[in-house]
Write a protein that holds these residues in place. Structure first.
Motif, PDB file in Angstrom:
ATOM      1  N   LEU A   1      33.763  -8.239  -0.542  1.00 49.32           N
ATOM      2  CA  LEU A   1      33.412  -7.936   0.841  1.00 49.32           C
ATOM      3  C   LEU A   1      32.531  -6.695   0.999  1.00 49.32           C
ATOM      4  O   LEU A   1      31.414  -6.790   1.520  1.00 49.32           O
ATOM      5  CB  LEU A   1      34.694  -7.776   1.679  1.00 49.32           C
ATOM      6  N   LEU A   2      32.980  -5.549   0.581  1.00 43.37           N
ATOM      7  CA  LEU A   2      32.219  -4.319   0.801  1.00 43.37           C
ATOM      8  C   LEU A   2      30.892  -4.281   0.038  1.00 43.37           C
ATOM      9  O   LEU A   2      29.863  -3.922   0.624  1.00 43.37           O
ATOM     10  CB  LEU A   2      33.076  -3.097   0.466  1.00 43.37           C
ATOM     11  N   PRO A   3      30.868  -4.658  -1.246  1.00 48.05           N
ATOM     12  CA  PRO A   3      29.572  -4.651  -1.941  1.00 48.05           C
ATOM     13  C   PRO A   3      28.559  -5.637  -1.347  1.00 48.05           C
ATOM     14  O   PRO A   3      27.366  -5.338  -1.306  1.00 48.05           O
ATOM     15  CB  PRO A   3      29.929  -5.041  -3.377  1.00 48.05           C
TER      16      PRO A   3
ATOM     17  N   LEU B   1      26.932  -4.048   1.490  1.00 49.37           N
ATOM     18  CA  LEU B   1      25.897  -3.125   1.024  1.00 49.37           C
ATOM     19  C   LEU B   1      24.624  -3.871   0.636  1.00 49.37           C
ATOM     20  O   LEU B   1      23.520  -3.411   0.919  1.00 49.37           O
ATOM     21  CB  LEU B   1      26.388  -2.325  -0.183  1.00 49.37           C
ATOM     22  N   LEU B   2      24.780  -5.019  -0.018  1.00 49.02           N
ATOM     23  CA  LEU B   2      23.607  -5.783  -0.460  1.00 49.02           C
ATOM     24  C   LEU B   2      22.805  -6.344   0.707  1.00 49.02           C
ATOM     25  O   LEU B   2      21.585  -6.409   0.636  1.00 49.02           O
ATOM     26  CB  LEU B   2      24.026  -6.932  -1.380  1.00 49.02           C
ATOM     27  N   VAL B   3      23.476  -6.778   1.757  1.00 52.83           N
ATOM     28  CA  VAL B   3      22.753  -7.396   2.866  1.00 52.83           C
ATOM     29  C   VAL B   3      22.188  -6.378   3.842  1.00 52.83           C
ATOM     30  O   VAL B   3      21.348  -6.713   4.657  1.00 52.83           O
ATOM     31  CB  VAL B   3      23.613  -8.430   3.633  1.00 52.83           C
TER      32      VAL B   3
ATOM     33  N   VAL C   1      27.666  -2.881  -7.420  1.00 57.30           N
ATOM     34  CA  VAL C   1      27.951  -4.318  -7.431  1.00 57.30           C
ATOM     35  C   VAL C   1      28.242  -4.798  -8.849  1.00 57.30           C
ATOM     36  O   VAL C   1      29.228  -5.509  -9.088  1.00 57.30           O
ATOM     37  CB  VAL C   1      26.795  -5.113  -6.791  1.00 57.30           C
ATOM     38  N   ILE C   2      27.422  -4.416  -9.802  1.00 56.98           N
ATOM     39  CA  ILE C   2      27.639  -4.823 -11.193  1.00 56.98           C
ATOM     40  C   ILE C   2      28.948  -4.245 -11.719  1.00 56.98           C
ATOM     41  O   ILE C   2      29.731  -4.932 -12.382  1.00 56.98           O
ATOM     42  CB  ILE C   2      26.450  -4.399 -12.082  1.00 56.98           C
ATOM     43  N   GLY C   3      29.211  -2.986 -11.417  1.00 56.59           N
ATOM     44  CA  GLY C   3      30.443  -2.347 -11.874  1.00 56.59           C
ATOM     45  C   GLY C   3      31.687  -2.998 -11.309  1.00 56.59           C
ATOM     46  O   GLY C   3      32.653  -3.262 -12.043  1.00 56.59           O
ATOM     47  N   LEU C   4      31.697  -3.281 -10.004  1.00 53.48           N
ATOM     48  CA  LEU C   4      32.875  -3.901  -9.406  1.00 53.48           C
ATOM     49  C   LEU C   4      33.046  -5.330  -9.899  1.00 53.48           C
ATOM     50  O   LEU C   4      34.167  -5.759 -10.197  1.00 53.48           O
ATOM     51  CB  LEU C   4      32.816  -3.866  -7.882  1.00 53.48           C
TER      52      LEU C   4
ATOM     53  N   VAL D   1      20.952 -13.719  -6.191  1.00 53.35           N
ATOM     54  CA  VAL D   1      20.188 -14.215  -5.033  1.00 53.35           C
ATOM     55  C   VAL D   1      19.333 -13.099  -4.451  1.00 53.35           C
ATOM     56  O   VAL D   1      18.167 -13.290  -4.144  1.00 53.35           O
ATOM     57  CB  VAL D   1      21.141 -14.799  -3.962  1.00 53.35           C
ATOM     58  N   ARG D   2      19.903 -11.913  -4.338  1.00 55.26           N
ATOM     59  CA  ARG D   2      19.137 -10.793  -3.778  1.00 55.26           C
ATOM     60  C   ARG D   2      17.944 -10.441  -4.661  1.00 55.26           C
ATOM     61  O   ARG D   2      16.843 -10.182  -4.168  1.00 55.26           O
ATOM     62  CB  ARG D   2      20.024  -9.577  -3.631  1.00 55.26           C
TER      63      ARG D   2
END
Length: 95
Positions: A13-15, A18-20, A39-42, A90-91
């Motif tokens: 949810l939170l990452p 951040l991405l969008v 994002v990669i770390g989580l 996708v991003r």
């Protein structure tokens, strides 16, 4: 406390929020590499928890009222880790 996996901190949810978010600059400095690292770390952490974590450690939604455990918890971790890697892919390929 017999648990540590709260659903918000162990989800995509939170990452993904951040991405969008389109505003990734702070005074001429891009924070996008930091967001990608988070994002990669989580995502990696969620997969590692799913692989090595105990079946007894639940994902807690409402303390002492609602949680998921065992293979449901592992499924939650793998699904959210996969969702994060997919969102990042996708991003990166649709900008």
């Amino acid at each position: 406390m017999s648990w540590h996996r709260f659903f918000i901190t162990h989800s995509a949810l939170l990452p993904i929020l951040l991405l969008v978010n389109k505003k990734h600059t702070v005074q001429l400095v891009s924070v996008e590499p930091l967001i990608i690292g988070i994002v990669i770390g989580l995502a990696s952490h969620l997969f590692w928890d799913g692989i090595t974590g105990s079946l007894a450690t639940p994902i807690v939604f409402i303390p002492h009222i609602f949680s998921v455990a065992k293979y449901w918890a592992k499924g939650w971790l793998f699904a959210n880790g996969s969702l994060l890697f997919l969102a990042l892919y996708v991003r990166q390929h649709h900008n």
